[in-house]
Design an enzyme around this catalytic site. Structure first.
Site, short mmCIF file in Angstrom:
data_model
loop_
_atom_site.label_atom_id
_atom_site.label_comp_id
_atom_site.label_asym_id
_atom_site.label_seq_id
_atom_site.Cartn_x
_atom_site.Cartn_y
_atom_site.Cartn_z
N SER A 26 5.86 1.37 -2.29
CA SER A 26 6.76 0.57 -1.97
C SER A 26 6.28 -0.27 -0.59
O SER A 26 6.23 -1.49 -0.66
CB SER A 26 8.06 1.13 -1.79
OG SER A 26 9.12 0.18 -1.45
N GLY A 29 3.62 -2.63 -1.74
CA GLY A 29 4.08 -3.64 -2.41
C GLY A 29 4.97 -4.75 -1.79
O GLY A 29 4.86 -5.85 -2.32
N ASP A 30 5.83 -4.09 -0.70
CA ASP A 30 6.25 -5.19 0.03
C ASP A 30 5.40 -6.10 0.60
O ASP A 30 5.74 -7.36 0.62
CB ASP A 30 7.20 -4.46 1.20
CG ASP A 30 7.99 -5.35 2.15
OD1 ASP A 30 8.66 -5.93 1.63
OD2 ASP A 30 7.61 -5.32 3.35
N GLY A 31 4.33 -5.86 1.27
CA GLY A 31 3.22 -6.64 1.61
C GLY A 31 2.69 -7.43 0.61
O GLY A 31 2.54 -8.56 0.99
N THR A 34 5.24 -10.06 -0.10
CA THR A 34 5.54 -11.07 1.21
C THR A 34 4.42 -12.15 1.02
O THR A 34 4.70 -13.25 1.19
CB THR A 34 5.68 -10.25 2.37
OG1 THR A 34 6.79 -9.30 2.29
CG2 THR A 34 5.85 -11.23 3.60
#
Length: 138
Positions: A26, A29-31, A34
């Site tokens: 996660s 994945g957030d990076g 973004t």
């Protein structure tokens, strides 16, 4: 590949990723999400940094990612669904005040699938999902 997504040259074996922490997937994945949003928003015009930041924050917040997760879930392969469910059930120790626990869990699941696809080098599949979520061709 014509895309706002970062192109991954990694090819971490799926079996190795099955043993990875869903919260680590996660985090990656957030990076990736973004960067996708920031790159996609860049060519839309000349904005001040604060305006671009505000536009990006609306897309990468837990509430929006939970919406994307609900849309994405029926599109997932069996392998992707494994990572989605594993991350959705992960024990998180704090939830931001602006999101419900459900929204945060769904956002974590969304991010984990993005992280899994990126780390496993499945660039075409990641692009396909993002195209489907964000209204087609970039």
């Amino acid at each position: 590949m014509d895309s706002f997504l970062p192109f991954s040259q990694l090819n971490i074996p799926k079996d190795d990723l099955r043993h990875a922490s869903p919260l680590s997937l996660s985090f990656v994945g957030d990076g990736v999400h973004t960067l996708y949003i920031r790159a996609k928003g860049y060519p839309q015009g000349r904005y001040k940094n604060s305006a671009m930041h505000f536009m990006a924050v609306k897309e990468v917040c837990a509430e929006r990612q939970a919406e994307l997760a609900r849309i994405m879930e029926p599109m997932l392969t069996e392998e992707e669904d494994y990572f989605f469910k594993k991350a959705r059930s992960a024990k998180v120790h704090s939830v931001p005040g602006h999101a419900t626990t459900y929204q945060y869990n769904m956002a974590t699941a969304f991010e984990a699938v993005v992280g899994y696809l990126y780390l496993s080098g499945q660039n075409d599949r990641l692009k396909q999902l993002m195209d489907d979520l964000y209204g087609g061709k970039e």
